[in-house]
Design a protein around this motif. Structure first.
Motif, mmCIF file in Angstrom:
data_model
loop_
_atom_site.group_PDB
_atom_site.id
_atom_site.type_symbol
_atom_site.label_atom_id
_atom_site.label_comp_id
_atom_site.label_asym_id
_atom_site.label_seq_id
_atom_site.Cartn_x
_atom_site.Cartn_y
_atom_site.Cartn_z
ATOM 1 N N ASP A 62 -8.749 2.118 -5.568
ATOM 2 C CA ASP A 62 -8.590 0.687 -5.339
ATOM 3 C C ASP A 62 -8.475 0.482 -3.833
ATOM 4 O O ASP A 62 -7.498 0.935 -3.220
ATOM 5 C CB ASP A 62 -7.337 0.170 -6.051
ATOM 6 C CG ASP A 62 -7.157 -1.331 -5.907
ATOM 7 O OD1 ASP A 62 -7.827 -1.937 -5.051
ATOM 8 O OD2 ASP A 62 -6.332 -1.901 -6.645
ATOM 9 N N PRO A 63 -9.454 -0.156 -3.200
ATOM 10 C CA PRO A 63 -9.428 -0.291 -1.733
ATOM 11 C C PRO A 63 -8.232 -1.070 -1.212
ATOM 12 O O PRO A 63 -7.909 -0.987 -0.023
ATOM 13 C CB PRO A 63 -10.744 -1.013 -1.420
ATOM 14 C CG PRO A 63 -11.164 -1.657 -2.706
ATOM 15 C CD PRO A 63 -10.657 -0.771 -3.797
ATOM 16 N N ASP A 64 -7.563 -1.828 -2.089
ATOM 17 C CA ASP A 64 -6.390 -2.577 -1.647
ATOM 18 C C ASP A 64 -5.111 -1.742 -1.702
ATOM 19 O O ASP A 64 -4.055 -2.193 -1.253
ATOM 20 C CB ASP A 64 -6.206 -3.830 -2.509
ATOM 21 C CG ASP A 64 -7.231 -4.907 -2.169
ATOM 22 O OD1 ASP A 64 -7.747 -4.881 -1.036
ATOM 23 O OD2 ASP A 64 -7.515 -5.752 -3.039
ATOM 24 N N VAL A 65 -5.201 -0.556 -2.285
ATOM 25 C CA VAL A 65 -4.028 0.310 -2.414
ATOM 26 C C VAL A 65 -4.146 1.464 -1.427
ATOM 27 O O VAL A 65 -5.128 2.209 -1.461
ATOM 28 C CB VAL A 65 -3.903 0.856 -3.848
ATOM 29 C CG1 VAL A 65 -2.704 1.806 -3.948
ATOM 30 C CG2 VAL A 65 -3.754 -0.285 -4.842
ATOM 31 N N PRO A 66 -3.168 1.640 -0.527
ATOM 32 C CA PRO A 66 -3.242 2.721 0.463
ATOM 33 C C PRO A 66 -3.301 4.093 -0.212
ATOM 34 O O PRO A 66 -2.612 4.332 -1.206
ATOM 35 C CB PRO A 66 -1.943 2.561 1.261
ATOM 36 C CG PRO A 66 -1.501 1.157 1.020
ATOM 37 C CD PRO A 66 -1.955 0.810 -0.357
ATOM 38 N N LEU A 67 -4.124 4.980 0.326
ATOM 39 C CA LEU A 67 -4.210 6.330 -0.219
ATOM 40 C C LEU A 67 -3.010 7.173 0.196
ATOM 41 O O LEU A 67 -2.658 8.139 -0.478
ATOM 42 C CB LEU A 67 -5.502 7.009 0.252
ATOM 43 C CG LEU A 67 -6.800 6.449 -0.321
ATOM 44 C CD1 LEU A 67 -7.982 7.258 0.175
ATOM 45 C CD2 LEU A 67 -6.768 6.437 -1.846
ATOM 46 N N PHE A 68 -2.386 6.826 1.314
ATOM 47 C CA PHE A 68 -1.156 7.511 1.718
ATOM 48 C C PHE A 68 -0.238 6.491 2.371
ATOM 49 O O PHE A 68 -0.683 5.456 2.870
ATOM 50 C CB PHE A 68 -1.434 8.688 2.655
ATOM 51 C CG PHE A 68 -2.243 8.360 3.876
ATOM 52 C CD1 PHE A 68 -1.652 7.780 4.994
ATOM 53 C CD2 PHE A 68 -3.598 8.654 3.927
ATOM 54 C CE1 PHE A 68 -2.396 7.485 6.127
ATOM 55 C CE2 PHE A 68 -4.355 8.365 5.061
ATOM 56 C CZ PHE A 68 -3.752 7.773 6.161
ATOM 57 N N PHE A 69 1.039 6.785 2.330
ATOM 58 C CA PHE A 69 2.041 5.854 2.866
ATOM 59 C C PHE A 69 2.979 6.532 3.847
ATOM 60 O O PHE A 69 3.829 5.888 4.460
ATOM 61 C CB PHE A 69 2.852 5.236 1.728
ATOM 62 C CG PHE A 69 3.318 6.241 0.707
ATOM 63 C CD1 PHE A 69 4.433 7.030 0.931
ATOM 64 C CD2 PHE A 69 2.618 6.418 -0.474
ATOM 65 C CE1 PHE A 69 4.847 7.967 0.007
ATOM 66 C CE2 PHE A 69 3.022 7.350 -1.417
ATOM 67 C CZ PHE A 69 4.140 8.131 -1.172
ATOM 68 N N GLY A 85 2.286 1.082 7.842
ATOM 69 C CA GLY A 85 2.183 -0.288 7.391
ATOM 70 C C GLY A 85 0.740 -0.603 7.042
ATOM 71 O O GLY A 85 -0.182 -0.235 7.783
ATOM 72 N N PHE A 86 0.538 -1.264 5.913
ATOM 73 C CA PHE A 86 -0.807 -1.599 5.454
ATOM 74 C C PHE A 86 -0.896 -3.087 5.136
ATOM 75 O O PHE A 86 0.102 -3.718 4.779
ATOM 76 C CB PHE A 86 -1.159 -0.809 4.181
ATOM 77 C CG PHE A 86 -1.490 0.635 4.428
ATOM 78 C CD1 PHE A 86 -2.802 1.038 4.603
ATOM 79 C CD2 PHE A 86 -0.478 1.592 4.482
ATOM 80 C CE1 PHE A 86 -3.107 2.369 4.829
ATOM 81 C CE2 PHE A 86 -0.773 2.924 4.707
ATOM 82 C CZ PHE A 86 -2.099 3.316 4.876
ATOM 83 N N SER A 87 -2.103 -3.614 5.247
ATOM 84 C CA SER A 87 -2.397 -4.981 4.818
ATOM 85 C C SER A 87 -3.707 -4.949 4.048
ATOM 86 O O SER A 87 -4.760 -4.657 4.628
ATOM 87 C CB SER A 87 -2.502 -5.925 6.029
ATOM 88 O OG SER A 87 -2.856 -7.237 5.610
ATOM 89 N N HIS A 88 -3.626 -5.188 2.739
ATOM 90 C CA HIS A 88 -4.809 -5.163 1.875
ATOM 91 C C HIS A 88 -5.599 -3.863 2.023
ATOM 92 O O HIS A 88 -6.832 -3.856 2.082
ATOM 93 C CB HIS A 88 -5.717 -6.360 2.165
ATOM 94 C CG HIS A 88 -5.039 -7.684 2.016
ATOM 95 N ND1 HIS A 88 -4.594 -8.159 0.799
ATOM 96 C CD2 HIS A 88 -4.712 -8.630 2.940
ATOM 97 C CE1 HIS A 88 -4.026 -9.336 0.975
ATOM 98 N NE2 HIS A 88 -4.075 -9.640 2.258
ATOM 99 N N GLY A 89 -4.894 -2.770 2.117
ATOM 100 C CA GLY A 89 -5.534 -1.469 2.190
ATOM 101 C C GLY A 89 -5.871 -0.999 3.585
ATOM 102 O O GLY A 89 -6.262 0.165 3.771
ATOM 103 N N ASP A 90 -5.753 -1.878 4.579
ATOM 104 C CA ASP A 90 -6.055 -1.504 5.965
ATOM 105 C C ASP A 90 -4.784 -1.026 6.667
ATOM 106 O O ASP A 90 -3.745 -1.694 6.599
ATOM 107 C CB ASP A 90 -6.640 -2.693 6.733
ATOM 108 C CG ASP A 90 -7.991 -3.120 6.179
ATOM 109 O OD1 ASP A 90 -8.734 -2.235 5.715
ATOM 110 O OD2 ASP A 90 -8.280 -4.333 6.222
ATOM 111 N N LEU A 91 -4.876 0.102 7.348
ATOM 112 C CA LEU A 91 -3.743 0.649 8.084
ATOM 113 C C LEU A 91 -3.535 -0.171 9.354
ATOM 114 O O LEU A 91 -4.430 -0.257 10.196
ATOM 115 C CB LEU A 91 -4.002 2.115 8.411
ATOM 116 C CG LEU A 91 -2.794 2.984 8.769
ATOM 117 C CD1 LEU A 91 -3.150 4.460 8.581
ATOM 118 C CD2 LEU A 91 -2.324 2.757 10.187
ATOM 119 N N THR A 92 -2.370 -0.781 9.483
ATOM 120 C CA THR A 92 -2.124 -1.695 10.608
ATOM 121 C C THR A 92 -1.068 -1.194 11.577
ATOM 122 O O THR A 92 -1.020 -1.646 12.730
ATOM 123 C CB THR A 92 -1.681 -3.071 10.085
ATOM 124 O OG1 THR A 92 -0.502 -2.903 9.272
ATOM 125 C CG2 THR A 92 -2.780 -3.710 9.240
ATOM 126 N N ALA A 93 -0.196 -0.291 11.139
ATOM 127 C CA ALA A 93 0.889 0.148 12.018
ATOM 128 C C ALA A 93 1.513 1.413 11.451
ATOM 129 O O ALA A 93 1.267 1.792 10.301
ATOM 130 C CB ALA A 93 1.956 -0.950 12.143
#
Length: 687
Positions: free
Chosen positions: A58-65, A124-132
């Motif tokens: 799911d592209p909206d779900v981060p693969l790692f956190f 930090g992610f937003s809709h699957g994009d790594l932001t911070a």
């Protein structure tokens, strides 16, 4: 990798996503054409289908956190932590499953016990994009920060929809419970907002990872209080890559025991349901079932050839008593009785000089005189017919209940207007649990490897026995809060509950640190604890934000106004008796909503911005913003005041961000146990 290189982390995310796609494509290229037979082909097809579902992206779900950087002393490696394992084409890990042993320090390491880590990183992610990202140095004195803004933002992130996993935010005390050994039965006594439901679901996911073969073969069962709750948690395990756990309510569970009783079709007074849930009913039903075993009044005569073999009543009685002494189920012992009688015939044959073999033994056991004699002594039973007789035959009930139930209690069990037959009976929930008990007395109920039971404080002793017999060779994770017990038959202590489950050595762990419910909200609701659960430790909110707590005497629509303008889910909790009126008010105001518990709303339940929630179904649910309407009505809607106050405690603790308490605005508009409206600055009072 430089700690400030966000671009490198984004590149790692993109590479991981490509590798996940490669892993899925490889599975898609496989088929069952090389299987040796059709059975192997079916098994292989099912295995491949499950694997494909586990590898869904799911592209909206981060693969790692998160990421852990080990110190040089333990290898200096770095591992990205995610929901599933992803490896590159060479087999090296791009993302490590959160359940793997190497991931444990991500959840438990601290400066006082770094567990071999130099640094812990959160993303930090937003809709699957790594932001911070932010780093926590674990070996440098004074470095890093104790507070994690990313962790706090993830916990408080607004949402609409079913419950989501907490894999990125699991706390050390939660992780210990999640990874507890499979053989251990544990009780998680959790205050509101402590994450006990999430702990139970993540424990199921962890056990499926750590004991895959055993749990897949014998099964994992998730038991919830109602169908709406199960729909609320439905996405958690699939999001973690686990699709094999079965979910059921207690009535669904007992209805699947192969008995054609029609399920729950009626209700009854709380006092009667409480009596039927009493553990004494187990002894009553045992007496009722075994009372059908008779005593031989005449000898068994078996013609065979020109001879007639005679088994005297004393020997027949010995056969009966021998089977009873073996602690067999009723039906299993009944099936063995013809062979036990036939054995006595063969002994006589041997004494007369014959040499009978197993074929003769089988033939004698199948002979009509032996089968008829055994059936008369040990009749076939059906659970519904046994319970039907108990509830309609006062004399027989008095016989089996002697010294166990009072005359008044016996009278309350008898039907005032008995149905024509067991097949036409309208059974209650307490009845179908009793039917399940009888079914187990007749034939052993299969056991699963692990059971997770949520809101278990509301289960009666007989319901707990129903769970326990499904875990005779397995273990359980019991989740609940004695302060939220809202049934008259609820457990009074976890020690009692563990005894009824057949797991008296189970471990009880208490979670009191609340990560979800805001401080002002939980403090206000906790005013009820001295009245409903004085022995429990009060919950402690650990979030920095205190939340919004508002009181108003306005209309329902006006009370909803501010909440509906904010992001996230909104729950309007009302007394069950007020549902129709509130439904009309919302409709006339043109406010779109879904109603929890209504089958027509199952597709939109929890996916709507506004959910209308009957107080009886609020337990276990969370909403970003909650409006609790008519607290007095919620209390008065229960059979007794203690149960009503516990129901109100549940309703007041469903909010993650804000709570509006809508009352009449008149004296007595709030239950006196709440002590009025707080005067602390920040607790606003509306019109």
């Amino acid at each position: 990798m430089p700690v400030d290189d966000l671009g490198a982390e984004r590149a790692h995310l993109a590479a991981s996503r490509n590798d996940l796609a490669r892993m899925r494509k490889k599975v898609e290229s496989l088929d069952s054409s090389t299987a040796g037979n059709w059975v192997s082909a079916e098994i292989l097809d099912a295995t491949l289908a499950r694997r494909l579902e586990q590898l869904a992206d799911d592209p909206d779900v981060p693969l790692f956190f998160g990421r852990i950087d080990r110190t040089a002393a333990v290898g200096g490696e770095s591992f990205h932590i995610g929901r599933r394992h992803i490896s590159d084409s060479a087999g090296d890990p791009m993302v490590v499953d959160w359940r793997a042993p190497v991931s444990v320090p991500f959840y438990r390491a601290s400066r006082t016990e770094p567990m071999g880590l130099a640094r812990r990183r959160r993303y930090g992610f937003s809709h699957g994009d790594l932001t911070a990202f932010e780093d926590e140095a674990l070996t440098e004195v004074g470095a890093g920060q104790e507070h994690s803004a990313i962790l706090e933002a993830e916990i408080e992130r607004p949402r609409v929809g079913p419950m989501r996993d907490i894999v990125a935010t699991i706390q050390p005390e939660q992780d210990v419970l999640v990874r507890a050994d499979l053989s251990q039965t544990i009780v998680v006594q959790g205050a509101p907002g402590t994450g006990k439901t999430a702990v139970g679901l993540h424990r199921a996911a962890y056990l499926l990872y750590a004991h895959r073969d055993q749990l897949t073969r014998r099964g994992v069962l998730i038991v919830g209080p109602n169908a709406s709750f199960l729909r609320y948690i439905r996405d958690v395990l699939p999001a973690l890559g686990e699709i094999q756990a079965k979910q059921a309510t207690i009535d669904q569970l007992v209805a699947e025991n192969g008995q054609s009783h029609g399920g729950v079709r009626a209700q009854e007074p709380a006092a009667v349901a409480t009596l039927k849930g009493d553990v004494r009913m187990a002894e009553l039903l045992s007496r009722a079932v075994w009372s059908h075993v008779g005593s031989p009044e005449e000898a068994l005569v078996v013609p065979r050839g020109s001879r007639r073999w005679r088994v005297p009543t004393s020997e027949a009685q010995e056969a009966l008593e021998g089977l009873r002494a073996n602690d067999l189920r009723y039906a299993a012992a009944r099936a063995l009785l013809p062979r036990a009688l036939a054995h006595r015939v063969l002994v006589q044959m041997e004494r007369s000089g014959d040499s009978p073999d197993d074929r003769v033994h089988d033939a004698v056991a199948r002979a009509k005189p032996v089968k008829d004699y055994a059936a008369a002594l040990w009749p076939d039973l059906k659970p519904a017919k046994v319970l039907f007789r108990l509830f309609t035959d006062a004399a027989w009930l008095a016989e089996v209940a002697d010294g166990l139930l009072s005359e008044t209690e016996q009278e309350s069990l008898l039907w005032e207007k008995p149905p024509r037959s067991a097949g036409t009976a309208r059974w209650t929930l307490a009845d179908v649990v009793l039917l399940d008990e009888i079914a187990d007395l007749l034939e052993r109920t299969p056991s699963v490897a692990h059971i997770v039971a949520d809101e278990a404080q509301d289960l009666s002793a007989m319901m707990l026995r129903a769970l326990g017999r499904r875990s005779t060779t397995g273990s359980l994770t019991i989740l609940g809060d004695l302060a939220q017990a809202t049934t008259p038959w609820a457990s009074s202590s976890w020690a009692d509950a563990l005894t009824h489950l057949g797991k008296p050595d189970g471990h009880v762990e208490q979670l009191t640190r609340g990560f979800r419910v805001p401080a002002d909200v939980i403090a206000y609701a906790a005013r009820l604890l001295p009245h409903i659960a004085p022995d429990l430790e009060p919950p402690v909110a650990v979030r920095r934000t205190r939340g919004d707590l508002t009181f108003t005497g306005s209309s329902v629509v006006e009370a909803l106004g501010a909440a509906l303008e904010r992001p996230g889910s909104v729950g309007l909790i009302v007394p069950d008796a007020s549902l129709a009126a509130v439904r009309t008010e919302l409709t006339e105001a043109g406010l779109p909503f879904a109603e929890i518990g209504v089958r027509a709303d199952e597709e939109t339940e929890f996916d709507a911005h506004l959910d209308l929630v009957p107080a009886s179904l609020a337990k276990g649910l969370e909403f970003d913003h909650v409006v609790v309407s008519d607290p007095v009505g919620i209390v008065d809607g229960e059979p007794d005041r203690d149960t009503g106050l516990r129901r109100l405690y549940v309703c007041l603790t469903r909010a993650v961000t804000s709570l509006v308490v809508r009352h009449s605005g008149l004296p007595g508009g709030l239950p006196e146990e709440l002590g009025g409206i707080p005067d602390r600055v920040g607790a606003k009072v509306g019109a």
